[in-house]
Write a protein that holds these residues in place. Structure first.
Motif, mmCIF file in Angstrom:
data_model
loop_
_atom_site.group_PDB
_atom_site.id
_atom_site.type_symbol
_atom_site.label_atom_id
_atom_site.label_comp_id
_atom_site.label_asym_id
_atom_site.label_seq_id
_atom_site.Cartn_x
_atom_site.Cartn_y
_atom_site.Cartn_z
ATOM 1 N N SER A 157 0.827 -1.205 0.000
ATOM 2 C CA SER A 157 0.000 0.000 0.000
ATOM 3 C C SER A 157 0.866 1.260 0.000
ATOM 4 O O SER A 157 0.616 2.204 -0.763
ATOM 5 C CB SER A 157 -0.921 -0.017 1.217
ATOM 6 O OG SER A 157 -1.681 1.158 1.286
ATOM 7 N N ALA A 158 1.884 1.288 0.850
ATOM 8 C CA ALA A 158 2.766 2.455 0.917
ATOM 9 C C ALA A 158 3.516 2.648 -0.397
ATOM 10 O O ALA A 158 3.639 3.775 -0.891
ATOM 11 C CB ALA A 158 3.748 2.301 2.070
ATOM 12 N N ASP A 160 2.535 1.602 -3.333
ATOM 13 C CA ASP A 160 1.562 2.037 -4.354
ATOM 14 C C ASP A 160 1.334 3.541 -4.268
ATOM 15 O O ASP A 160 1.257 4.220 -5.297
ATOM 16 C CB ASP A 160 0.226 1.304 -4.178
ATOM 17 C CG ASP A 160 0.167 0.027 -4.982
ATOM 18 O OD1 ASP A 160 1.102 -0.233 -5.769
ATOM 19 O OD2 ASP A 160 -0.828 -0.716 -4.825
ATOM 20 N N ARG A 161 1.224 4.063 -3.058
ATOM 21 C CA ARG A 161 1.056 5.514 -2.906
ATOM 22 C C ARG A 161 2.272 6.258 -3.457
ATOM 23 O O ARG A 161 2.137 7.289 -4.122
ATOM 24 C CB ARG A 161 0.820 5.880 -1.432
ATOM 25 C CG ARG A 161 -0.581 5.540 -0.945
ATOM 26 C CD ARG A 161 -0.902 6.173 0.406
ATOM 27 N NE ARG A 161 0.048 5.849 1.459
ATOM 28 C CZ ARG A 161 0.006 4.754 2.215
ATOM 29 N NH1 ARG A 161 -0.959 3.874 2.029
ATOM 30 N NH2 ARG A 161 0.897 4.549 3.159
ATOM 31 N N LEU A 162 3.450 5.722 -3.204
ATOM 32 C CA LEU A 162 4.681 6.324 -3.724
ATOM 33 C C LEU A 162 4.689 6.291 -5.250
ATOM 34 O O LEU A 162 5.025 7.289 -5.908
ATOM 35 C CB LEU A 162 5.895 5.581 -3.155
ATOM 36 C CG LEU A 162 7.270 6.131 -3.512
ATOM 37 C CD1 LEU A 162 7.447 7.511 -2.897
ATOM 38 C CD2 LEU A 162 8.348 5.174 -3.017
ATOM 39 N N LEU A 164 2.053 6.096 -7.266
ATOM 40 C CA LEU A 164 1.011 7.003 -7.770
ATOM 41 C C LEU A 164 1.470 8.461 -7.707
ATOM 42 O O LEU A 164 1.209 9.242 -8.635
ATOM 43 C CB LEU A 164 -0.291 6.822 -6.984
ATOM 44 C CG LEU A 164 -1.058 5.533 -7.275
ATOM 45 C CD1 LEU A 164 -2.216 5.380 -6.295
ATOM 46 C CD2 LEU A 164 -1.554 5.507 -8.701
ATOM 47 N N ARG A 165 2.168 8.804 -6.624
ATOM 48 C CA ARG A 165 2.684 10.173 -6.514
ATOM 49 C C ARG A 165 3.721 10.435 -7.615
ATOM 50 O O ARG A 165 3.734 11.489 -8.240
ATOM 51 C CB ARG A 165 3.284 10.403 -5.128
ATOM 52 C CG ARG A 165 3.656 11.849 -4.882
ATOM 53 C CD ARG A 165 4.050 12.176 -3.437
ATOM 54 N NE ARG A 165 4.895 11.180 -2.808
ATOM 55 C CZ ARG A 165 4.556 10.485 -1.703
ATOM 56 N NH1 ARG A 165 3.379 10.690 -1.141
ATOM 57 N NH2 ARG A 165 5.372 9.613 -1.179
#
Length: 183
Positions: A157-158, A160-162, A164-165
């Motif tokens: 999850s972390a 994926d956020r990285l 996406l950013r």
């Protein structure tokens, strides 16, 4: 040829491999913990079996009946009730655990400490040691595996956020050029 994988992809691959290795290590760790539980519980069972003897006792006060329910699914209750037994030609009294619905005058087996002669709980059986060991080993393995799954999911999850950013930043740089491009 250069790999199209980003740094986050490499980190995620390392996390997955480490979680898989952790799962493999959890199996012998759980087995070792279960073995220690077995050794300790079976030693306690041997001590209890050597220091406790059964005696036939007579129940002096009736215990309540029908608390388990009529469906039979619930485990029967037990109660502490006054009992009497004879040892060495002498009458002894004490409190012992007896099943629900026991009537006055019924005979129950009670366990006595060989030193004091006082009622004690039934000694631990060898099968109890096996059951305890298996239960603890399975619980240790389950907790370890759940922890590893949570760790992998959190890392995924972390990361994926990285990712996406990073994609949003790239699009902010490239998007305006592509949107004004005419063929």
């Amino acid at each position: 040829m250069r790999s199209s994988a980003r740094g986050a992809d490499h980190v995620e691959a390392v996390v997955v491999v480490l979680c898989a290795l952790g799962a493999l290590v959890a199996v012998p760790v759980a087995a070792a913990v279960g073995t220690e539980v077995y050794v300790g519980t079976s030693a306690a069972a041997r001590r209890e079996q050597a220091t406790r003897i059964p005696a036939e006792a007579t129940v002096l006060v009736a215990t309540p009946a029908g608390l388990s329910g009529s469906g039979g699914a619930a485990l029967p209750h037990s109660f502490q009730a006054p009992v009497e037994w004879f040892a060495g030609g002498e009458r002894h009294t004490g409190m012992a655990s007896v099943p629900e619905g026991t009537r006055v005058g019924e005979h129950q087996t009670v366990w006595l400490d060989v030193v004091t002669g006082e009622p004690v709980s039934q000694p631990t059986r060898a099968t109890d040691a096996v059951t305890s060991a298996i239960t603890v080993a399975v619980l240790v393995l389950m907790f370890a595996l759940v922890g590893l799954v949570v760790l992998c999911a959190t890392a995924h999850s972390a990361l994926d956020r990285l990712r996406l950013r990073g994609w949003a930043e790239e699009w902010a740089r490239v998007g305006p050029r592509w949107s004004h491009h005419t063929p």
